[in-house]
Design a protein around this motif. Sequence first.
Motif, mmCIF file in Angstrom:
data_model
loop_
_atom_site.group_PDB
_atom_site.id
_atom_site.type_symbol
_atom_site.label_atom_id
_atom_site.label_comp_id
_atom_site.label_asym_id
_atom_site.label_seq_id
_atom_site.Cartn_x
_atom_site.Cartn_y
_atom_site.Cartn_z
ATOM 1 N N HIS A 1 -2.528 1.545 6.797
ATOM 2 C CA HIS A 1 -1.383 1.465 7.697
ATOM 3 C C HIS A 1 -1.445 0.158 8.458
ATOM 4 C CE1 HIS A 1 1.104 2.352 11.356
ATOM 5 N NE2 HIS A 1 1.893 2.775 10.407
ATOM 6 N N GLU A 2 -0.334 -0.568 8.474
ATOM 7 C CA GLU A 2 -0.223 -1.775 9.285
ATOM 8 C C GLU A 2 0.539 -1.354 10.531
ATOM 9 O OE1 GLU A 2 0.907 -5.910 7.690
ATOM 10 O OE2 GLU A 2 2.776 -5.077 8.425
ATOM 11 N N THR A 3 -0.129 -1.443 11.675
ATOM 12 C CA THR A 3 0.456 -0.897 12.901
ATOM 13 C C THR A 3 1.134 -1.990 13.721
ATOM 14 O OG1 THR A 3 -1.279 0.769 12.958
ATOM 15 C CG2 THR A 3 0.011 0.436 14.975
ATOM 16 N N LEU B 1 -8.403 -0.252 2.099
ATOM 17 C CA LEU B 1 -7.928 -0.122 3.481
ATOM 18 C C LEU B 1 -6.920 -1.233 3.774
ATOM 19 C CD1 LEU B 1 -11.378 0.530 5.268
ATOM 20 C CD2 LEU B 1 -9.854 2.197 4.176
ATOM 21 N N HIS B 2 -6.244 -1.147 4.912
ATOM 22 C CA HIS B 2 -5.328 -2.230 5.270
ATOM 23 C C HIS B 2 -6.010 -3.255 6.162
ATOM 24 C CE1 HIS B 2 -2.270 -4.562 7.255
ATOM 25 N NE2 HIS B 2 -1.461 -4.248 6.274
ATOM 26 N N GLY B 3 -6.545 -2.783 7.289
ATOM 27 C CA GLY B 3 -7.221 -3.702 8.193
ATOM 28 C C GLY B 3 -6.463 -3.965 9.485
ATOM 29 N N TYR C 1 -9.148 -5.448 1.917
ATOM 30 C CA TYR C 1 -8.234 -5.503 3.067
ATOM 31 C C TYR C 1 -6.989 -6.309 2.711
ATOM 32 C CZ TYR C 1 -11.880 -3.901 6.383
ATOM 33 O OH TYR C 1 -12.827 -3.184 7.059
ATOM 34 N N ASP C 2 -5.910 -6.003 3.412
ATOM 35 C CA ASP C 2 -4.655 -6.744 3.325
ATOM 36 C C ASP C 2 -4.814 -8.102 4.022
ATOM 37 O OD1 ASP C 2 -1.422 -5.707 3.110
ATOM 38 O OD2 ASP C 2 -1.792 -7.446 4.403
ATOM 39 N N MET C 3 -4.019 -9.086 3.596
ATOM 40 C CA MET C 3 -4.068 -10.394 4.267
ATOM 41 C C MET C 3 -3.666 -10.293 5.740
ATOM 42 S SD MET C 3 -2.051 -13.912 3.332
ATOM 43 C CE MET C 3 -2.717 -14.211 1.709
ATOM 44 N N HIS C 4 -2.962 -9.202 6.102
ATOM 45 C CA HIS C 4 -2.526 -9.024 7.491
ATOM 46 C C HIS C 4 -3.527 -8.260 8.345
ATOM 47 C CE1 HIS C 4 1.401 -9.833 5.440
ATOM 48 N NE2 HIS C 4 1.383 -10.720 6.409
ATOM 49 N N ALA C 5 -4.737 -8.112 7.840
ATOM 50 C CA ALA C 5 -5.779 -7.436 8.622
ATOM 51 C C ALA C 5 -6.078 -8.217 9.905
ATOM 52 C CB ALA C 5 -7.052 -7.324 7.783
ATOM 53 N N PRO D 1 3.944 -13.007 -0.848
ATOM 54 C CA PRO D 1 3.880 -11.571 -1.116
ATOM 55 C C PRO D 1 2.599 -11.160 -1.835
ATOM 56 C CG PRO D 1 5.486 -12.623 -2.569
ATOM 57 C CD PRO D 1 5.108 -13.635 -1.531
ATOM 58 N N HIS D 2 2.203 -9.920 -1.564
ATOM 59 C CA HIS D 2 0.917 -9.426 -2.053
ATOM 60 C C HIS D 2 1.007 -9.021 -3.517
ATOM 61 C CE1 HIS D 2 0.031 -9.581 2.099
ATOM 62 N NE2 HIS D 2 0.439 -8.373 2.436
ATOM 63 N N ILE D 3 0.815 -9.997 -4.400
ATOM 64 C CA ILE D 3 0.860 -9.675 -5.829
ATOM 65 C C ILE D 3 -0.553 -9.601 -6.411
ATOM 66 C CG2 ILE D 3 3.187 -10.590 -6.193
ATOM 67 C CD1 ILE D 3 1.889 -13.140 -7.287
ATOM 68 N N ILE E 1 8.874 -11.888 3.728
ATOM 69 C CA ILE E 1 8.281 -12.662 2.631
ATOM 70 C C ILE E 1 8.200 -11.841 1.334
ATOM 71 C CG2 ILE E 1 6.222 -13.918 1.843
ATOM 72 C CD1 ILE E 1 7.434 -15.377 4.161
ATOM 73 N N HIS E 2 7.969 -10.523 1.461
ATOM 74 C CA HIS E 2 7.713 -9.704 0.272
ATOM 75 C C HIS E 2 8.873 -9.634 -0.716
ATOM 76 C CE1 HIS E 2 4.086 -7.456 2.107
ATOM 77 N NE2 HIS E 2 3.692 -8.323 1.213
ATOM 78 N N TRP E 3 10.107 -9.861 -0.266
ATOM 79 C CA TRP E 3 11.249 -9.846 -1.193
ATOM 80 C C TRP E 3 11.048 -10.843 -2.324
ATOM 81 C CZ3 TRP E 3 14.364 -13.991 -2.387
ATOM 82 C CH2 TRP E 3 14.154 -15.146 -1.614
#
Length: 505
Positions: free
Chosen positions: A10-12, A104-106, A137-141, A161-163, A459-461
Amino acid sequence: MRLLIAMMKHETNTFSPVPTPLARFGHGPGPLYGEAAIAAYRGTGSGLGAYLDLAAREGAELVLPIAAGAPPSRPVEDAAFEHIAGIICEAVAKGGFDGIMLDLHGAMVTESLEDGEGELLRRIRAIDPATPIAVAYDMHANLYDAMIENATVVSGYRTYPHIDIYDTAKRAGEILLKTMRGEVRPVMAWGNVPMLPHVMRQGSDDHPNKELQARVAAMSGPGAQGGALCASLFTGFPHADIANAGLSAVVVTDGDRALAERLRDELLNQAWSDREDFVYRLEPLEESLARAKALGSEARPAEPGGGPIVLLDHYDNCASGGTMDTTTVLAAILREGLDNVAAFAIYDPDAVSQAIAAGVGKSVSLSIGGKLKVPAIPGDSRPLAITGTVKTISNGRFRNKGPMGRGVLTDMGPSVVIDTGKVEIALISRHVEPSDLNCLLALGIDPMQKRYVMLKSRIHWRAGMGQMAKAVVECAGMGVCTSDYNQLAFKNVRRPIYPLDLPNR
Ligand SMILES: [Zn+2]
């Protein structure tokens, strides 16, 4: 070999009004467990998909107690965190594992904790101090000590985007397997710098993150530039009012702490010197739409892609915690009379129900969006009155075409398209960012046939539609992902922090 594999993501956005109960985790009402989780993720381009492939390759026995992932929103309800962490810790307590692989997200904040992932790992380590743990972890951790100290190897995405979600977990998992075989002894060094890179400036195809991620890749590559087992540069998630929000880095080496620290410092110094290029420059909405209009009226725009002009309603991106129900940009599009537009999407389960009750082909007048108040930002989010024909009714389910999360089932909930004559408006019942082409195709909208596509995305689009776009116009609308940081009351983030406090050099 026996492996424990689990997902908690979860990214909060601490400014978001969207609640995060347990039911938000998963593709339906709540997370997936055991065999159902394995069936959902095996063969997909997800972190769990990578861990499952590694387990199969190694002929390992595996336990997957829970797969819990929710779209970004406000802090996770304590009960939801306790449930997810509890299920994972219960499995750990049963013992007998040679390795633990976590997706996990981070950037999980709970009602009581700034650092959900760190707490999960602390609890696991309290039960089992020895079994090696890999974490993707996600880059947005937003990193905390506990997220590193209680893991054996940590790896982060290198793309936004997270590819490369699959590749990241695979990288972490491979190093873990080598550790289990005694071939390497990972040591990690992490650190952060006081900066909040703007999400709109974090794309890994753009300067400065492009160069940072290239350096990250080179550090663990072969040759003189390498030397690390793995390196990660986290741009961080700035819409989190927590002490450690912002940019951080972690480098993993084979037993060489000094090298890990030196490479970490190199990444952090490079990011810090690029900090001005991580600042987003605002353009007023009227100017953006005038530009879009001019682009759309050109007879033969000589732009790449040949597809639609993408209008980014980036203040209200649900994959950054947006309500996805603000109507400022859509209202301006209708007011300006832009023609042949598809808009994805407004989150409004009530309006969806009304359209479904009317039926395909019927004319409806609806009041859409503006139903979720956003107390963290000034102004009122208003509903928008529209009249149009119900073009599509869908259950809103599709499998991602990729490259992001290829094969993963996505659920927009019951969904409809209302055609106003000039604008086809998608209405959905679950928060989904338009990162995959199939979100439009599933609703009978072919973006290649549109002059404009409005997307609630940042960005993800680009993962699904970046290649086809003729041009992109970023539209500052309204929402909790506001680019105007002055609108957000940061209280807990460490100060001073750039760009909130620190002047440019
Ligand atoms: Zn992310």
